[in-house]
Design a protein around this motif. Structure first.
Motif, PDB file in Angstrom:
ATOM      1  N   ILE A   1       0.805  -1.229   0.000  1.00 45.67           N
ATOM      2  CA  ILE A   1       0.000   0.000   0.000  1.00 45.67           C
ATOM      3  C   ILE A   1       0.833   1.272   0.000  1.00 45.67           C
ATOM      4  O   ILE A   1       0.365   2.301  -0.477  1.00 45.67           O
ATOM      5  CB  ILE A   1      -1.012   0.016   1.166  1.00 45.67           C
ATOM      6  CG1 ILE A   1      -0.308   0.009   2.521  1.00 45.67           C
ATOM      7  CG2 ILE A   1      -2.000  -1.135   1.039  1.00 45.67           C
ATOM      8  CD1 ILE A   1      -1.225   0.253   3.714  1.00 45.67           C
ATOM      9  N   VAL A   2       2.062   1.206   0.507  1.00 45.07           N
ATOM     10  CA  VAL A   2       2.928   2.398   0.478  1.00 45.07           C
ATOM     11  C   VAL A   2       3.358   2.683  -0.955  1.00 45.07           C
ATOM     12  O   VAL A   2       3.228   3.814  -1.443  1.00 45.07           O
ATOM     13  CB  VAL A   2       4.152   2.222   1.400  1.00 45.07           C
ATOM     14  CG1 VAL A   2       5.129   3.383   1.239  1.00 45.07           C
ATOM     15  CG2 VAL A   2       3.715   2.094   2.852  1.00 45.07           C
ATOM     16  N   GLU A   3       3.857   1.671  -1.650  1.00 39.11           N
ATOM     17  CA  GLU A   3       4.316   1.859  -3.038  1.00 39.11           C
ATOM     18  C   GLU A   3       3.156   2.180  -3.973  1.00 39.11           C
ATOM     19  O   GLU A   3       3.335   2.885  -4.960  1.00 39.11           O
ATOM     20  CB  GLU A   3       5.088   0.630  -3.522  1.00 39.11           C
ATOM     21  CG  GLU A   3       6.318   0.295  -2.701  1.00 39.11           C
ATOM     22  CD  GLU A   3       7.343   1.414  -2.589  1.00 39.11           C
ATOM     23  OE1 GLU A   3       7.419   2.284  -3.485  1.00 39.11           O
ATOM     24  OE2 GLU A   3       8.075   1.427  -1.585  1.00 39.11           O
ATOM     25  N   LEU A   4       1.955   1.683  -3.647  1.00 40.57           N
ATOM     26  CA  LEU A   4       0.782   2.017  -4.464  1.00 40.57           C
ATOM     27  C   LEU A   4       0.345   3.465  -4.268  1.00 40.57           C
ATOM     28  O   LEU A   4      -0.431   3.995  -5.046  1.00 40.57           O
ATOM     29  CB  LEU A   4      -0.397   1.113  -4.109  1.00 40.57           C
ATOM     30  CG  LEU A   4      -0.490  -0.208  -4.827  1.00 40.57           C
ATOM     31  CD1 LEU A   4      -1.664  -1.025  -4.297  1.00 40.57           C
ATOM     32  CD2 LEU A   4      -0.604  -0.031  -6.328  1.00 40.57           C
ATOM     33  N   GLY A   5       0.831   4.102  -3.213  1.00 39.69           N
ATOM     34  CA  GLY A   5       0.443   5.479  -2.928  1.00 39.69           C
ATOM     35  C   GLY A   5      -0.880   5.580  -2.194  1.00 39.69           C
ATOM     36  O   GLY A   5      -1.549   6.603  -2.247  1.00 39.69           O
ATOM     37  N   LEU A   6      -1.269   4.514  -1.491  1.00 39.96           N
ATOM     38  CA  LEU A   6      -2.537   4.522  -0.763  1.00 39.96           C
ATOM     39  C   LEU A   6      -2.428   5.181   0.609  1.00 39.96           C
ATOM     40  O   LEU A   6      -3.439   5.536   1.198  1.00 39.96           O
ATOM     41  CB  LEU A   6      -3.067   3.092  -0.605  1.00 39.96           C
ATOM     42  CG  LEU A   6      -3.370   2.336  -1.894  1.00 39.96           C
ATOM     43  CD1 LEU A   6      -3.895   0.940  -1.575  1.00 39.96           C
ATOM     44  CD2 LEU A   6      -4.343   3.089  -2.776  1.00 39.96           C
ATOM     45  N   VAL A   7      -1.208   5.320   1.125  1.00 36.21           N
ATOM     46  CA  VAL A   7      -1.015   5.973   2.424  1.00 36.21           C
ATOM     47  C   VAL A   7      -0.772   7.455   2.166  1.00 36.21           C
ATOM     48  O   VAL A   7       0.236   7.845   1.590  1.00 36.21           O
ATOM     49  CB  VAL A   7       0.166   5.350   3.201  1.00 36.21           C
ATOM     50  CG1 VAL A   7       0.371   6.076   4.525  1.00 36.21           C
ATOM     51  CG2 VAL A   7      -0.068   3.865   3.425  1.00 36.21           C
ATOM     52  N   TYR A   8      -1.720   8.290   2.602  1.00 39.66           N
ATOM     53  CA  TYR A   8      -1.622   9.728   2.370  1.00 39.66           C
ATOM     54  C   TYR A   8      -0.839  10.430   3.463  1.00 39.66           C
ATOM     55  O   TYR A   8      -0.156  11.415   3.204  1.00 39.66           O
ATOM     56  CB  TYR A   8      -3.014  10.340   2.255  1.00 39.66           C
ATOM     57  CG  TYR A   8      -3.728  10.045   0.955  1.00 39.66           C
ATOM     58  CD1 TYR A   8      -3.110   9.362  -0.086  1.00 39.66           C
ATOM     59  CD2 TYR A   8      -5.027  10.452   0.765  1.00 39.66           C
ATOM     60  CE1 TYR A   8      -3.769   9.103  -1.272  1.00 39.66           C
ATOM     61  CE2 TYR A   8      -5.702  10.209  -0.422  1.00 39.66           C
ATOM     62  CZ  TYR A   8      -5.068   9.526  -1.438  1.00 39.66           C
ATOM     63  OH  TYR A   8      -5.721   9.287  -2.612  1.00 39.66           O
ATOM     64  N   SER A   9      -0.966   9.968   4.702  1.00 40.37           N
ATOM     65  CA  SER A   9      -0.198  10.579   5.780  1.00 40.37           C
ATOM     66  C   SER A   9      -0.008   9.595   6.919  1.00 40.37           C
ATOM     67  O   SER A   9      -0.817   8.684   7.106  1.00 40.37           O
ATOM     68  CB  SER A   9      -0.880  11.854   6.301  1.00 40.37           C
ATOM     69  OG  SER A   9      -2.059  11.538   6.999  1.00 40.37           O
ATOM     70  N   CYS A  10       1.070   9.803   7.651  1.00 33.94           N
ATOM     71  CA  CYS A  10       1.396   8.994   8.817  1.00 33.94           C
ATOM     72  C   CYS A  10       2.091   9.914   9.809  1.00 33.94           C
ATOM     73  O   CYS A  10       3.197  10.373   9.544  1.00 33.94           O
ATOM     74  CB  CYS A  10       2.290   7.820   8.424  1.00 33.94           C
ATOM     75  SG  CYS A  10       2.801   6.806   9.813  1.00 33.94           S
ATOM     76  N   LYS A  11       1.412  10.215  10.924  1.00 34.93           N
ATOM     77  CA  LYS A  11       1.966  11.118  11.932  1.00 34.93           C
ATOM     78  C   LYS A  11       2.003  10.398  13.267  1.00 34.93           C
ATOM     79  O   LYS A  11       1.039   9.728  13.643  1.00 34.93           O
ATOM     80  CB  LYS A  11       1.098  12.370  12.092  1.00 34.93           C
ATOM     81  CG  LYS A  11       1.051  13.273  10.891  1.00 34.93           C
ATOM     82  CD  LYS A  11       0.366  14.587  11.195  1.00 34.93           C
ATOM     83  CE  LYS A  11      -1.047  14.357  11.689  1.00 34.93           C
ATOM     84  NZ  LYS A  11      -1.826  15.589  11.839  1.00 34.93           N
ATOM     85  N   ALA A  12       3.093  10.577  13.979  1.00 31.76           N
ATOM     86  CA  ALA A  12       3.227  10.013  15.318  1.00 31.76           C
ATOM     87  C   ALA A  12       3.300  11.151  16.325  1.00 31.76           C
ATOM     88  O   ALA A  12       4.043  12.113  16.126  1.00 31.76           O
ATOM     89  CB  ALA A  12       4.474   9.148  15.405  1.00 31.76           C
ATOM     90  N   THR A  13       2.525  11.040  17.382  1.00 35.76           N
ATOM     91  CA  THR A  13       2.490  12.049  18.427  1.00 35.76           C
ATOM     92  C   THR A  13       2.775  11.383  19.770  1.00 35.76           C
ATOM     93  O   THR A  13       2.107  10.399  20.115  1.00 35.76           O
ATOM     94  CB  THR A  13       1.090  12.703  18.489  1.00 35.76           C
ATOM     95  OG1 THR A  13       0.739  13.160  17.181  1.00 35.76           O
ATOM     96  CG2 THR A  13       1.057  13.855  19.468  1.00 35.76           C
ATOM     97  N   PRO A  14       3.753  11.913  20.527  1.00 36.20           N
ATOM     98  CA  PRO A  14       4.004  11.358  21.863  1.00 36.20           C
ATOM     99  C   PRO A  14       2.798  11.576  22.776  1.00 36.20           C
ATOM    100  O   PRO A  14       2.161  12.624  22.729  1.00 36.20           O
ATOM    101  CB  PRO A  14       5.210  12.138  22.377  1.00 36.20           C
ATOM    102  CG  PRO A  14       5.787  12.823  21.184  1.00 36.20           C
ATOM    103  CD  PRO A  14       4.677  12.992  20.191  1.00 36.20           C
ATOM    104  N   LEU A  15       2.481  10.579  23.602  1.00 37.58           N
ATOM    105  CA  LEU A  15       1.386  10.685  24.555  1.00 37.58           C
ATOM    106  C   LEU A  15       1.938  11.080  25.930  1.00 37.58           C
ATOM    107  O   LEU A  15       3.048  10.666  26.283  1.00 37.58           O
ATOM    108  CB  LEU A  15       0.645   9.349  24.656  1.00 37.58           C
ATOM    109  CG  LEU A  15      -0.073   8.896  23.384  1.00 37.58           C
ATOM    110  CD1 LEU A  15      -0.545   7.461  23.518  1.00 37.58           C
ATOM    111  CD2 LEU A  15      -1.237   9.825  23.088  1.00 37.58           C
ATOM    112  N   PRO A  16       1.188  11.859  26.699  1.00 37.21           N
ATOM    113  CA  PRO A  16       1.663  12.301  28.018  1.00 37.21           C
ATOM    114  C   PRO A  16       2.014  11.132  28.941  1.00 37.21           C
ATOM    115  O   PRO A  16       2.944  11.213  29.727  1.00 37.21           O
ATOM    116  CB  PRO A  16       0.499  13.116  28.594  1.00 37.21           C
ATOM    117  CG  PRO A  16      -0.437  13.360  27.475  1.00 37.21           C
ATOM    118  CD  PRO A  16      -0.131  12.400  26.389  1.00 37.21           C
TER     119      PRO A  16
END
Length: 186
Positions: free
Chosen positions: A105-120
């Motif tokens: 799915i990454v090479e197909l371009g199906l993933v538009y965004s991926c963000k990681a946020t630290p949790l408190p």
């Protein structure tokens, strides 16, 4: 084994492609293996219908299949303890495949965004927006579940929010050169 008709060793719940509907196929039904990627198996029934057999049920294809297709060497989800590494998230995304197209799915371009946020409280929340190649494809929720399972199993990931989006619509220009090469489009 690929391409040969193989009778199912037992009743098996499968996902119909492209509807995403879950049905039980009876033991003895002959299927043709089309692709084994990301651990799951895409098969074709005797009337041409496509079905996905989940990795956990691959033994239904018999001992010959298992002998020729040992467990995938691709990265598997690990316990959610340890240090977070965003590259591991992307590695796991690359183990999820469209069941009709032999490209992740990454090479197909199906993933538009991926963000990681630290949790408190520690760990990370990973937010992923993805799509499918056609708006009417019922496999979207199946792929979303695949992504969620693989990402939440990674060290340091406490939450995974995977959303299926339709804007902007997917088109072939989103595919990587790797995908185009794999599909013979270069």
């Amino acid at each position: 084994m690929r391409g040969l008709l193989t009778p199912l060793a037992r009743d098996c719940e499968v996902t119909m492609i492209p509807s995403g509907e879950r049905v039980t196929v009876p033991a003895g039904t002959e299927v043709r293996v089309l692709q084994t990627l990301g651990g799951n198996v895409t098969v074709q029934g005797d009337y041409g219908q496509l079905m996905r057999i989940d990795e956990k049920d691959a033994e239904v294809l018999g001992a010959d299949y298992l002998a020729q297709n040992p467990k995938s060497a691709e990265p598997q989800a690990q316990p959610a303890e340890g240090t977070f590494d965003e590259e591991r998230v992307w590695e796991q995304l690359r183990t999820v495949y469209d069941p009709e197209i032999p490209v992740n799915i990454v090479e197909l371009g199906l993933v538009y965004s991926c963000k990681a946020t630290p949790l408190p409280e520690g760990g990370h929340r990973v937010e992923i927006q993805m799509t499918v190649t056609a708006p009417g494809c019922g496999m979207g929720p199946v792929l979303v579940d695949d992504v969620r399972q693989r990402v939440t199993g990674l060290p340091g990931v406490k939450e995974a929010d995977v959303q299926l989006v339709w804007e902007p619509p997917w088109d072939q220009s989103r595919m990587s050169d790797v995908a185009r090469l794999q599909l013979g489009w270069m």
